[in-house]
Design a protein around this motif. Structure first.
Motif, PDB file in Angstrom:
ATOM      1  N   LYS A  65      16.196  11.907   2.127  1.00 46.90           N
ATOM      2  CA  LYS A  65      15.710  10.910   1.284  1.00 46.90           C
ATOM      3  C   LYS A  65      15.570  11.051  -0.010  1.00 46.90           C
ATOM      4  O   LYS A  65      15.925  12.178  -0.463  1.00 46.90           O
ATOM      5  CB  LYS A  65      13.877  10.993   1.819  1.00 46.90           C
ATOM      6  CG  LYS A  65      13.698  10.163   3.169  1.00 46.90           C
ATOM      7  CD  LYS A  65      12.244  10.159   3.431  1.00 46.90           C
ATOM      8  CE  LYS A  65      11.910   9.224   4.623  1.00 46.90           C
ATOM      9  NZ  LYS A  65      10.990   8.179   4.568  1.00 46.90           N
ATOM     10  N   TRP A  70       9.950  10.897  -4.576  1.00 46.79           N
ATOM     11  CA  TRP A  70       8.840  11.876  -4.201  1.00 46.79           C
ATOM     12  C   TRP A  70       8.043  12.512  -5.129  1.00 46.79           C
ATOM     13  O   TRP A  70       6.883  12.727  -5.172  1.00 46.79           O
ATOM     14  CB  TRP A  70       9.810  12.782  -3.055  1.00 46.79           C
ATOM     15  CG  TRP A  70       9.112  13.748  -2.306  1.00 46.79           C
ATOM     16  CD1 TRP A  70       8.059  13.761  -1.533  1.00 46.79           C
ATOM     17  CD2 TRP A  70       9.197  15.458  -2.823  1.00 46.79           C
ATOM     18  NE1 TRP A  70       7.438  15.054  -1.082  1.00 46.79           N
ATOM     19  CE2 TRP A  70       8.316  16.047  -1.819  1.00 46.79           C
ATOM     20  CE3 TRP A  70       9.849  15.919  -3.611  1.00 46.79           C
ATOM     21  CZ2 TRP A  70       8.049  17.345  -1.923  1.00 46.79           C
ATOM     22  CZ3 TRP A  70       9.893  17.397  -3.545  1.00 46.79           C
ATOM     23  CH2 TRP A  70       8.720  17.929  -2.710  1.00 46.79           C
ATOM     24  N   ARG A  73       5.628  10.248  -6.834  1.00 44.97           N
ATOM     25  CA  ARG A  73       4.734  10.015  -6.043  1.00 44.97           C
ATOM     26  C   ARG A  73       3.547  11.340  -5.988  1.00 44.97           C
ATOM     27  O   ARG A  73       2.337  11.305  -6.094  1.00 44.97           O
ATOM     28  CB  ARG A  73       4.846  10.097  -4.504  1.00 44.97           C
ATOM     29  CG  ARG A  73       3.701  10.012  -3.417  1.00 44.97           C
ATOM     30  CD  ARG A  73       3.030   8.531  -3.462  1.00 44.97           C
ATOM     31  NE  ARG A  73       1.929   8.742  -3.938  1.00 44.97           N
ATOM     32  CZ  ARG A  73       1.272   7.427  -4.358  1.00 44.97           C
ATOM     33  NH1 ARG A  73       1.377   6.442  -4.687  1.00 44.97           N
ATOM     34  NH2 ARG A  73      -0.108   7.908  -4.885  1.00 44.97           N
ATOM     35  N   ASN A  77      -0.135  11.301  -7.463  1.00 42.61           N
ATOM     36  CA  ASN A  77      -1.542  11.775  -6.933  1.00 42.61           C
ATOM     37  C   ASN A  77      -2.178  12.952  -7.631  1.00 42.61           C
ATOM     38  O   ASN A  77      -3.378  13.036  -8.063  1.00 42.61           O
ATOM     39  CB  ASN A  77      -0.709  12.388  -5.801  1.00 42.61           C
ATOM     40  CG  ASN A  77      -0.684  11.254  -4.669  1.00 42.61           C
ATOM     41  OD1 ASN A  77      -0.828  10.095  -4.633  1.00 42.61           O
ATOM     42  ND2 ASN A  77       0.124  11.781  -3.491  1.00 42.61           N
ATOM     43  N   GLU A 148      11.434   0.777  -4.318  1.00 41.50           N
ATOM     44  CA  GLU A 148      11.351   2.244  -4.598  1.00 41.50           C
ATOM     45  C   GLU A 148       9.837   2.389  -5.176  1.00 41.50           C
ATOM     46  O   GLU A 148       9.082   3.405  -4.819  1.00 41.50           O
ATOM     47  CB  GLU A 148      12.135   2.923  -5.701  1.00 41.50           C
ATOM     48  CG  GLU A 148      13.353   3.097  -5.151  1.00 41.50           C
ATOM     49  CD  GLU A 148      14.791   3.491  -6.006  1.00 41.50           C
ATOM     50  OE1 GLU A 148      15.826   4.372  -5.587  1.00 41.50           O
ATOM     51  OE2 GLU A 148      14.650   3.070  -7.166  1.00 41.50           O
ATOM     52  N   GLN A 151       7.337   2.167  -2.443  1.00 41.04           N
ATOM     53  CA  GLN A 151       7.493   3.417  -1.621  1.00 41.04           C
ATOM     54  C   GLN A 151       6.571   4.394  -2.194  1.00 41.04           C
ATOM     55  O   GLN A 151       5.813   5.055  -1.802  1.00 41.04           O
ATOM     56  CB  GLN A 151       9.040   3.751  -1.245  1.00 41.04           C
ATOM     57  CG  GLN A 151       9.186   5.061  -0.484  1.00 41.04           C
ATOM     58  CD  GLN A 151      10.486   5.646  -0.447  1.00 41.04           C
ATOM     59  OE1 GLN A 151      11.343   4.889  -0.863  1.00 41.04           O
ATOM     60  NE2 GLN A 151      10.682   6.838   0.202  1.00 41.04           N
ATOM     61  N   THR A 152       6.757   4.425  -3.473  1.00 36.35           N
ATOM     62  CA  THR A 152       6.314   5.503  -4.448  1.00 36.35           C
ATOM     63  C   THR A 152       4.880   5.560  -4.390  1.00 36.35           C
ATOM     64  O   THR A 152       3.812   6.411  -4.145  1.00 36.35           O
ATOM     65  CB  THR A 152       7.156   5.871  -5.790  1.00 36.35           C
ATOM     66  OG1 THR A 152       8.228   5.943  -5.773  1.00 36.35           O
ATOM     67  CG2 THR A 152       6.340   6.838  -6.510  1.00 36.35           C
ATOM     68  N   ASP A 154       3.090   3.755  -2.014  1.00 35.88           N
ATOM     69  CA  ASP A 154       2.610   3.409  -0.698  1.00 35.88           C
ATOM     70  C   ASP A 154       1.858   1.905  -0.905  1.00 35.88           C
ATOM     71  O   ASP A 154       0.613   1.828  -0.246  1.00 35.88           O
ATOM     72  CB  ASP A 154       1.701   4.525  -0.222  1.00 35.88           C
ATOM     73  CG  ASP A 154       1.516   4.400   1.507  1.00 35.88           C
ATOM     74  OD1 ASP A 154       2.412   3.720   1.950  1.00 35.88           O
ATOM     75  OD2 ASP A 154       0.507   4.822   1.739  1.00 35.88           O
ATOM     76  N   ILE A 155       2.389   1.076  -1.419  1.00 38.35           N
ATOM     77  CA  ILE A 155       1.963  -0.269  -1.445  1.00 38.35           C
ATOM     78  C   ILE A 155       3.050  -1.211  -0.899  1.00 38.35           C
ATOM     79  O   ILE A 155       4.221  -0.833  -0.867  1.00 38.35           O
ATOM     80  CB  ILE A 155       1.118  -0.656  -2.717  1.00 38.35           C
ATOM     81  CG1 ILE A 155       2.283  -0.701  -3.899  1.00 38.35           C
ATOM     82  CG2 ILE A 155      -0.116   0.063  -2.922  1.00 38.35           C
ATOM     83  CD1 ILE A 155       1.767  -0.986  -5.222  1.00 38.35           C
ATOM     84  N   LYS A 156       2.806  -2.544  -0.705  1.00 35.28           N
ATOM     85  CA  LYS A 156       3.751  -3.554  -0.452  1.00 35.28           C
ATOM     86  C   LYS A 156       4.479  -4.002  -1.612  1.00 35.28           C
ATOM     87  O   LYS A 156       4.035  -3.989  -2.839  1.00 35.28           O
ATOM     88  CB  LYS A 156       3.019  -4.742   0.169  1.00 35.28           C
ATOM     89  CG  LYS A 156       2.315  -4.658   1.436  1.00 35.28           C
ATOM     90  CD  LYS A 156       1.735  -5.720   2.050  1.00 35.28           C
ATOM     91  CE  LYS A 156       1.174  -5.298   3.450  1.00 35.28           C
ATOM     92  NZ  LYS A 156       0.318  -6.432   4.042  1.00 35.28           N
TER      93      LYS A 156
END
Length: 191
Positions: A65, A70, A73, A77, A148, A151-152, A154-156
């Motif tokens: 990946k 990553w 993200r 957080n 991307e 994905q980062t 975690d939403i549509k």
């Protein structure tokens, strides 16, 4: 060394391979953190925390990946966790010292104009909601694609597009208002 090779080596405990990843992504994470926090010192602390979290979690990273989303993200957080713990209000960049221009060559007036434009954009970004700042920072500073970013965070993807659209509308409006107010102020002084 590629990111994939570095990850494999990190998962085997190689700290030098992790240093390679840190060197590759530190500027990206720092710039993103500055846009999210509005404060360089806080951004630096959050990036350090994010890298510590990444090192602790590298064994769970899925090989193959991409590493950049990553890391981003983890940074997001970390910043969100810091905000919740501290309950710190947004700090706007208008009171901070401007960074030196990238190039010392050229016309000083052009350099000053470019610096003022950058500061105006940063002030406008700092006034966006956290959700809008995140998508703007990831899309235009971190140069992630819409998938991307989705994905980062975690939403549509549709949510990313919607937030980007609203954020850009807000930025445009804020910058136009600032231009209007500055031209109104400068024309009022001369008359």
């Amino acid at each position: 060394m590629t990111d994939s090779e570095a990850v494999i080596r990190c998962q085997n405990g190689d700290r030098d391979a992790f240093r390679h990843l840190v060197e590759q992504y530190k500027d990206l994470l720092f710039g993103t953190a500055v846009l999210m926090t509005g404060n360089r010192d806080t951004a630096e602390e959050q990036v350090q925390e994010a890298f510590l979290s990444a090192w602790r979690g590298i064994r769970g990273f899925h090989r193959g990946k991409p590493v950049k989303p990553w890391f981003l993200r983890i940074l997001i957080n970390t910043v969100l966790s810091w905000r919740r713990k501290k309950s710190v209000p947004t700090v706007y960049l208008s009171g901070q010292e401007p960074q030196e221009p990238d190039s010392t060559e050229g016309d000083p007036v052009e350099t000053l104009d470019a610096l003022e434009r950058r500061l105006s954009v940063r002030r406008a970004i700092a006034q966006l909601s956290l959700e809008h700042r995140q998508v703007v920072a990831l899309r235009y500073f971190a140069h992630l694609t819409v998938p991307e970013v989705a994905q980062t965070l975690d939403i549509k993807q549709g949510t990313v597009k919607s937030r980007l659209n609203r954020a850009l509308q807000n930025l445009r409006r804020q910058l136009e208002e600032e231009d209007f107010n500055s031209s109104k102020a400068s024309s009022g002084k001369g008359g």
